[in-house]
Motif scaffolding. Structure first.
Motif, mmCIF file in Angstrom:
data_model
loop_
_atom_site.group_PDB
_atom_site.id
_atom_site.type_symbol
_atom_site.label_atom_id
_atom_site.label_comp_id
_atom_site.label_asym_id
_atom_site.label_seq_id
_atom_site.Cartn_x
_atom_site.Cartn_y
_atom_site.Cartn_z
ATOM 1 N N TYR A 114 -33.632 58.915 20.272
ATOM 2 C CA TYR A 114 -33.830 58.819 18.827
ATOM 3 C C TYR A 114 -33.993 60.194 18.184
ATOM 4 C CZ TYR A 114 -34.854 54.095 20.448
ATOM 5 O OH TYR A 114 -34.780 52.867 21.047
ATOM 6 N N ARG A 115 -33.345 61.228 18.753
ATOM 7 C CA ARG A 115 -33.606 62.585 18.317
ATOM 8 C C ARG A 115 -32.925 62.954 17.001
ATOM 9 N NH1 ARG A 115 -34.029 66.204 23.129
ATOM 10 N NH2 ARG A 115 -36.225 65.624 23.092
ATOM 11 N N GLN A 116 -32.167 62.099 16.399
ATOM 12 C CA GLN A 116 -31.752 62.397 15.024
ATOM 13 C C GLN A 116 -32.977 62.457 14.102
ATOM 14 O OE1 GLN A 116 -30.192 60.075 16.847
ATOM 15 N NE2 GLN A 116 -28.133 60.919 17.006
ATOM 16 N N VAL A 117 -34.040 61.713 14.482
ATOM 17 C CA VAL A 117 -35.239 61.599 13.647
ATOM 18 C C VAL A 117 -36.472 62.161 14.340
ATOM 19 C CG1 VAL A 117 -36.811 59.963 12.531
ATOM 20 C CG2 VAL A 117 -34.341 59.563 12.470
ATOM 21 N N CYS A 118 -36.617 61.860 15.625
ATOM 22 C CA CYS A 118 -37.853 62.117 16.372
ATOM 23 C C CYS A 118 -37.697 63.362 17.249
ATOM 24 C CB CYS A 118 -38.192 60.898 17.224
ATOM 25 S SG CYS A 118 -39.608 61.104 18.314
ATOM 26 N N SER A 119 -38.603 64.323 17.108
ATOM 27 C CA SER A 119 -38.475 65.576 17.856
ATOM 28 C C SER A 119 -38.542 65.363 19.361
ATOM 29 C CB SER A 119 -39.565 66.564 17.416
ATOM 30 O OG SER A 119 -39.312 67.021 16.110
ATOM 31 N N SER A 120 -39.325 64.404 19.822
ATOM 32 C CA SER A 120 -39.379 64.116 21.260
ATOM 33 C C SER A 120 -38.245 63.211 21.694
ATOM 34 C CB SER A 120 -40.718 63.459 21.628
ATOM 35 O OG SER A 120 -40.753 62.113 21.176
ATOM 36 N N GLY A 121 -37.636 62.517 20.740
ATOM 37 C CA GLY A 121 -36.547 61.594 21.042
ATOM 38 C C GLY A 121 -36.999 60.231 21.491
ATOM 39 N N LEU A 122 -38.315 59.977 21.519
ATOM 40 C CA LEU A 122 -38.830 58.757 22.145
ATOM 41 C C LEU A 122 -39.416 57.732 21.173
ATOM 42 C CD1 LEU A 122 -40.733 60.311 25.195
ATOM 43 C CD2 LEU A 122 -38.405 59.396 25.134
ATOM 44 N N TYR A 123 -39.779 58.140 19.961
ATOM 45 C CA TYR A 123 -40.580 57.269 19.087
ATOM 46 C C TYR A 123 -41.847 56.828 19.817
ATOM 47 C CZ TYR A 123 -37.052 56.488 15.359
ATOM 48 O OH TYR A 123 -36.172 56.623 14.298
ATOM 49 N N CYS A 133 -42.227 60.276 11.600
ATOM 50 C CA CYS A 133 -41.236 61.198 11.012
ATOM 51 C C CYS A 133 -40.051 60.469 10.368
ATOM 52 C CB CYS A 133 -40.743 62.180 12.073
ATOM 53 S SG CYS A 133 -42.030 63.334 12.623
ATOM 54 N N ARG A 134 -40.003 59.156 10.469
ATOM 55 C CA ARG A 134 -38.909 58.413 9.841
ATOM 56 C C ARG A 134 -38.939 58.607 8.334
ATOM 57 N NH1 ARG A 134 -38.923 52.244 11.401
ATOM 58 N NH2 ARG A 134 -37.215 52.155 9.902
ATOM 59 N N GLY A 135 -37.778 58.902 7.763
ATOM 60 C CA GLY A 135 -37.658 59.005 6.313
ATOM 61 C C GLY A 135 -38.131 60.317 5.726
ATOM 62 N N ARG A 136 -38.588 61.254 6.561
ATOM 63 C CA ARG A 136 -39.077 62.539 6.054
ATOM 64 C C ARG A 136 -37.966 63.578 6.071
ATOM 65 N NH1 ARG A 136 -44.800 63.483 6.150
ATOM 66 N NH2 ARG A 136 -45.956 61.633 6.820
ATOM 67 N N ALA A 137 -37.961 64.452 5.071
ATOM 68 C CA ALA A 137 -37.001 65.549 5.056
ATOM 69 C C ALA A 137 -37.289 66.531 6.184
ATOM 70 C CB ALA A 137 -37.038 66.268 3.710
ATOM 71 N N LEU A 138 -38.573 66.716 6.509
ATOM 72 C CA LEU A 138 -38.986 67.581 7.601
ATOM 73 C C LEU A 138 -40.067 66.860 8.395
ATOM 74 C CD1 LEU A 138 -38.862 70.410 8.987
ATOM 75 C CD2 LEU A 138 -40.745 71.095 7.487
ATOM 76 N N LEU A 186 -29.416 53.953 13.997
ATOM 77 C CA LEU A 186 -28.425 54.764 13.291
ATOM 78 C C LEU A 186 -28.229 54.270 11.859
ATOM 79 C CD1 LEU A 186 -25.863 55.186 16.189
ATOM 80 C CD2 LEU A 186 -27.227 57.018 15.142
ATOM 81 N N ARG A 187 -28.216 52.964 11.679
ATOM 82 C CA ARG A 187 -28.100 52.431 10.311
ATOM 83 C C ARG A 187 -29.294 52.875 9.468
ATOM 84 N NH1 ARG A 187 -27.018 47.689 13.366
ATOM 85 N NH2 ARG A 187 -24.766 47.372 13.586
ATOM 86 N N ASP A 188 -30.477 52.824 10.069
ATOM 87 C CA ASP A 188 -31.683 53.254 9.360
ATOM 88 C C ASP A 188 -31.592 54.731 8.988
ATOM 89 O OD1 ASP A 188 -34.557 52.654 8.581
ATOM 90 O OD2 ASP A 188 -34.911 54.266 10.015
#
Length: 424
Positions: A114-123, A133-138, A186-188
């Motif tokens: 999930y690393r498009q959104v999550c820095s660890s990739g794991l949620y 971090c979902r929905g945040r610009a940074l 990905l849709r999200d």
């Protein structure tokens, strides 16, 4: 057809299913007559880099200039039909997407986390699912909580990389989602349906399944997100020996917990880390495989191994697990609980047998809420339904996860993407 496969290999000291899958996919594509041009880098290269190269490492997730030049030379020399990207971090950078597009080469990416959104990739953080971090610009929460490699500085770099490359990711021509849950992710993120295709990984066919064994098998990394606490708490709600044997194989930080459980109960056996022959023997000896992850596990390969061996799976209703066992009907978005309970024995062909509330049947197993009571209630039902579900498990593997099926699907994706790029 000529395909560049780009992947930053994870360190060999950190066992990676993704490395294994990329290697297998290259072999399967080559065997099918595709010309594969590997563009591979490894994190194991970092210690031997020059001082000048190491000085550039902090920016490499964002740009990686050396990799861009080398990729540009490769693309100009060979003019491939498609670039297929897997992991870009840290030595390739998502910038390879821009480099490919500059050469008129369309890009396919397999989404392994999930690393498009999550820095660890794991949620997953501090033992629980986290989507702060979902929905945040940074991704400021990732920085605060040191989500990437336990370092605030490296987390800041990764969060910045994800922000900078949001337009890069949204320019990818086709995303391969390993499961329907990844497609939802990905849709999200804002990717339109027409650029997402669900294609799982494959594993080699082990041959005709052995006769069904007895009891349950947990096979995987012994770490908190794999749900060992959940499993052992649910197991202890039954008298010693009531469910047959529980075999646990693997290694990791929770090994002492498993060793203590094996010392406490006669029906728990710790097999330790296994080689391929050991995995095969453990699968053959068991009737049901357990996948009790407490995070949104993307695509636990052990489930595909179980199905190939004709073993149904009892898992948690998180991540890709419902898809793998064929229980991914209408679902709530990633991060929420399972759908309402049903009653049936998956794939049995017999009259439905009532299942405990909270247990959802699938084509090749069952899923439950990631809660001790729900898992404890489902264990006897899975034991009783294993024999009726075994043939359906193998059939699902042959239809969905066999290399012949999956490789053909991948080649079709390449052809479609290349055709659309030519039309443009």
């Amino acid at each position: 057809m000529r395909i560049v496969v780009a992947h930053n290999r994870y360190r060999e000291a950190q066992p990676s299913g993704e490395n294994t899958i990329v290697d297998a996919e290259i072999e399967q594509l080559t065997a099918a007559g595709v010309e594969v041009l590997p563009f591979l880098r490894s994190s194991d290269e970092i210690p031997s880099m020059s001082k000048a190269a190491k000085a550039l490492l902090p920016i490499s997730p964002i740009w990686a200039p050396k990799a861009q030049q080398e990729l540009s030379d490769l693309l100009a020399r060979h003019r491939p039909d498609v670039l297929h990207l897997h992991n870009p971090y840290p030595l390739l950078s998502p910038w390879v997407v821009r480099t490919a597009h500059r050469h008129g080469v369309p890009v396919v990416q397999t989404v392994h986390n999930y690393r498009q959104v999550c820095s660890s990739g794991l949620y997953f953080r501090d033992g629980v699912i986290c989507q702060d971090c979902r929905g945040r610009a940074l991704g400021v929460p990732a920085i605060v909580h040191r989500c990437y490699r336990g370092s605030r500085a490296q987390s800041a770099l990764m969060a910045t990389t994800l922000a900078v490359h949001r337009p890069t990711w949204k320019s990818v021509d086709r995303f391969i989602a390993l499961t329907s849950a990844v497609a939802d992710h990905l849709r999200d993120y804002g990717i339109p349906d027409e650029r997402i295709v669900v294609k799982p990984n494959a594993i080699p066919d082990p041959g005709s399944p052995a006769p069904l064994g007895e009891g349950f098998l947990f096979l995987g990394r012994l770490s908190p997100e794999k749900g060992l606490d959940l499993l052992l708490e649910a197991w202890r709600r039954h008298p010693d020996g009531a469910l047959g044997p529980l075999r646990i194989a693997g290694d990791g930080e929770l090994r002492p917990l498993v060793e203590a459980a094996a010392a406490e109960r006669a029906d728990v056996t710790f097999l330790g880390p296994l080689d391929r022959a050991g995995v095969r023997a453990a699968l053959d000896a068991s009737a049901v495989v357990l996948a009790t992850s407490t995070w949104h596990d993307v695509l636990p390969t052990v489930i595909i191994e179980a199905l190939a061996s004709g073993r149904p799976v009892l898992g948690t209703a998180l991540g890709g697990i419902p898809y793998l066992v064929g229980a991914d009907g209408p679902r709530e978005p990633v991060g929420t609980g399972p759908a309402a309970a049903h009653s049936a024995v998956a794939g049995s062909g017999a009259a439905p047998t009532p299942l405990p509330a909270g247990t959802t049947p699938g084509e090749a197993g069952w899923v439950v809420a990631p809660e001790p009571a729900a898992l404890a209630a489902a264990l006897p039902a899975a034991r009783a339904g294993a024999a009726a579900s075994a043939s359906a498990a193998r059939a699902r593997y042959e239809r969905t996860f066999h290399p012949d099926v999956v490789t053909k699907r991948l080649i079709d994706i390449y052809a479609d993407v290349a055709r659309q790029a030519t039309a443009r």
